[in-house]
Design a protein around this motif. Structure first.
Motif, short mmCIF file in Angstrom:
data_model
loop_
_atom_site.label_atom_id
_atom_site.label_comp_id
_atom_site.label_asym_id
_atom_site.label_seq_id
_atom_site.Cartn_x
_atom_site.Cartn_y
_atom_site.Cartn_z
N ASN A 1 70.39 29.19 55.63
CA ASN A 1 69.86 30.52 55.91
C ASN A 1 68.37 30.47 56.25
O ASN A 1 67.52 30.23 55.39
CB ASN A 1 70.07 31.45 54.72
CG ASN A 1 69.59 32.86 55.03
OD1 ASN A 1 69.46 33.25 56.20
ND2 ASN A 1 69.30 33.63 53.99
N ASN A 2 68.06 30.67 57.53
CA ASN A 2 66.67 30.65 57.98
C ASN A 2 66.08 32.05 58.10
O ASN A 2 65.01 32.23 58.65
CB ASN A 2 66.59 29.94 59.34
CG ASN A 2 67.14 28.53 59.27
OD1 ASN A 2 66.82 27.78 58.35
ND2 ASN A 2 67.98 28.17 60.22
N GLY A 3 66.78 33.06 57.56
CA GLY A 3 66.28 34.43 57.55
C GLY A 3 66.36 35.08 58.92
O GLY A 3 66.89 34.46 59.85
N PRO A 4 65.90 36.33 59.07
CA PRO A 4 65.14 37.10 58.09
C PRO A 4 65.96 37.71 56.95
O PRO A 4 65.37 38.22 56.01
CB PRO A 4 64.52 38.22 58.95
CG PRO A 4 65.48 38.43 60.07
CD PRO A 4 66.05 37.06 60.35
N VAL A 5 67.28 37.67 57.00
CA VAL A 5 68.06 38.30 55.93
C VAL A 5 67.90 37.49 54.63
O VAL A 5 68.11 36.28 54.62
CB VAL A 5 69.55 38.39 56.32
CG1 VAL A 5 70.38 38.99 55.19
CG2 VAL A 5 69.72 39.25 57.58
N LEU B 1 64.69 45.59 56.08
CA LEU B 1 63.75 44.69 56.76
C LEU B 1 62.79 45.49 57.65
O LEU B 1 61.60 45.19 57.70
CB LEU B 1 64.51 43.66 57.61
CG LEU B 1 65.23 42.56 56.83
CD1 LEU B 1 66.12 41.76 57.77
CD2 LEU B 1 64.26 41.63 56.11
N GLN C 1 64.81 44.46 63.90
CA GLN C 1 63.36 44.49 63.65
C GLN C 1 62.61 44.86 64.93
O GLN C 1 61.63 45.62 64.89
CB GLN C 1 62.90 43.13 63.11
CG GLN C 1 63.27 42.92 61.64
CD GLN C 1 62.78 41.58 61.10
OE1 GLN C 1 62.99 40.53 61.69
NE2 GLN C 1 62.08 41.63 59.97
N LEU D 1 76.76 33.84 59.60
CA LEU D 1 75.39 33.90 59.04
C LEU D 1 74.35 33.93 60.17
O LEU D 1 73.41 34.73 60.14
CB LEU D 1 75.16 32.67 58.15
CG LEU D 1 73.73 32.49 57.61
CD1 LEU D 1 73.37 33.64 56.66
CD2 LEU D 1 73.57 31.15 56.91
N ALA E 1 69.65 41.01 62.66
CA ALA E 1 68.51 41.55 61.90
C ALA E 1 67.22 41.44 62.71
O ALA E 1 66.37 42.34 62.67
CB ALA E 1 68.38 40.82 60.57
N GLU E 2 67.07 40.35 63.46
CA GLU E 2 65.87 40.19 64.30
C GLU E 2 65.81 41.25 65.40
O GLU E 2 64.74 41.81 65.66
CB GLU E 2 65.83 38.79 64.92
CG GLU E 2 65.37 37.74 63.92
CD GLU E 2 65.56 36.31 64.43
OE1 GLU E 2 65.70 36.12 65.66
OE2 GLU E 2 65.56 35.38 63.60
N THR F 1 70.70 46.24 54.99
CA THR F 1 69.75 45.13 55.02
C THR F 1 68.77 45.27 56.16
O THR F 1 67.57 45.08 55.99
CB THR F 1 70.48 43.81 55.31
OG1 THR F 1 71.58 43.72 54.47
CG2 THR F 1 69.57 42.64 55.16
N ILE G 1 74.37 37.33 61.83
CA ILE G 1 73.80 38.39 60.98
C ILE G 1 72.27 38.31 61.03
O ILE G 1 71.57 39.32 61.10
CB ILE G 1 74.33 38.28 59.53
CG1 ILE G 1 75.81 38.69 59.47
CG2 ILE G 1 73.52 39.13 58.57
CD1 ILE G 1 76.48 38.48 58.11
N ASN G 2 71.74 37.10 61.01
CA ASN G 2 70.28 36.94 61.10
C ASN G 2 69.76 37.34 62.49
O ASN G 2 68.70 37.96 62.60
CB ASN G 2 69.87 35.50 60.76
CG ASN G 2 69.71 35.29 59.27
OD1 ASN G 2 69.15 36.13 58.58
ND2 ASN G 2 70.20 34.16 58.76
#
Lengths: 96, 96
Positions: free
Chosen positions: B62-66, A85, A32, A21, A28-29, A81, A24-25
Motif C-alpha cells: 500500500n503506497n497510499g494515499p488511502v 482525504l 484529491q 488496492l 483516491a488520487e 475515505t 482504490i489508491n
C-alpha cells in the motif's frame, strides 16, 4: 482438483487484491484532484447527487456474483475515505 | 482548471469505479472456486491465517494515499462477502 489448484487459485486472489488496492489508491488520487478543482471554484466538496449517480452506474453494471447491497456498502466506504482525504487536503491548504 | 476538467476527472472516477467493481466480482468468482476445492477436500472454508496473509501482503504494497486502516476495513468487507457466497454455495450443495 488438488492442493496445487488451491495454491494457484489463491495466487490469483492475491493478484486481484493488489490490483483492487492499486485502483482504490488511484481513485483516491483523482478525487484529491477533484477536491483541488472544487477548492478553486469555491464549490462544496460533498455532493450527494454525484454519489447517487455513481451508485446507480455501479448498479447498472453489476453482473454479480457480489450482491448489490454489498457493492453499495463497499463503495460507500471507498467514497468516505476519498472525502476524508479531500478534507485533509483542505485543512492543509488553510494552514498554508 | 474549470468545469470541463471536473467533468473529465469525474469520468475517470466512474471508469475506476467500474473497474474496481469488475475485479471485486472476479475475485468473488475465484473464491467460489476455492470453496468448491475445499468442499471436495473436506477442508474448513474459513482460514484466519490466510486472511492475515492477505492483509499483510496488502499492507506491504500500500503506497497510499488511502490509509492502511481504511484498506483493512474495505478488504475485510470484501473477504466477508466472498465467504458468504461460499456459504451459499455450500448450502446449495447440501440440498442437491
Amino acid at each position: 482438483m488438488g492442493l496445487n489448484d488451491l495454491e494457484s487459485l489463491r495466487g490469483k486472489v492475491d493478484e486481484l487484491n493488489l490490483e483492487i488496492l492499486r485502483l482504490i489508491n488511484e481513485r483516491a488520487e483523482v478525487v484529491q484532484e477533484i477536491g483541488k478543482v472544487k477548492e478553486k471554484q469555491g464549490v462544496n466538496r460533498y455532493d450527494p447527487l454525484r454519489e447517487r449517480h455513481m451508485l446507480n452506474l455501479l448498479k447498472d453494471n453489476n453482473n454479480g456474483p457480489v450482491p448489490q447491497s454489498t457493492v453499495d456498502h463497499i463503495f460507500k466506504e471507498i467514497f468516505k475515505t476519498a472525502l476524508e482525504l479531500q478534507e485533509d487536503d483542505h485543512r492543509k491548504a488553510l494552514l498554508v
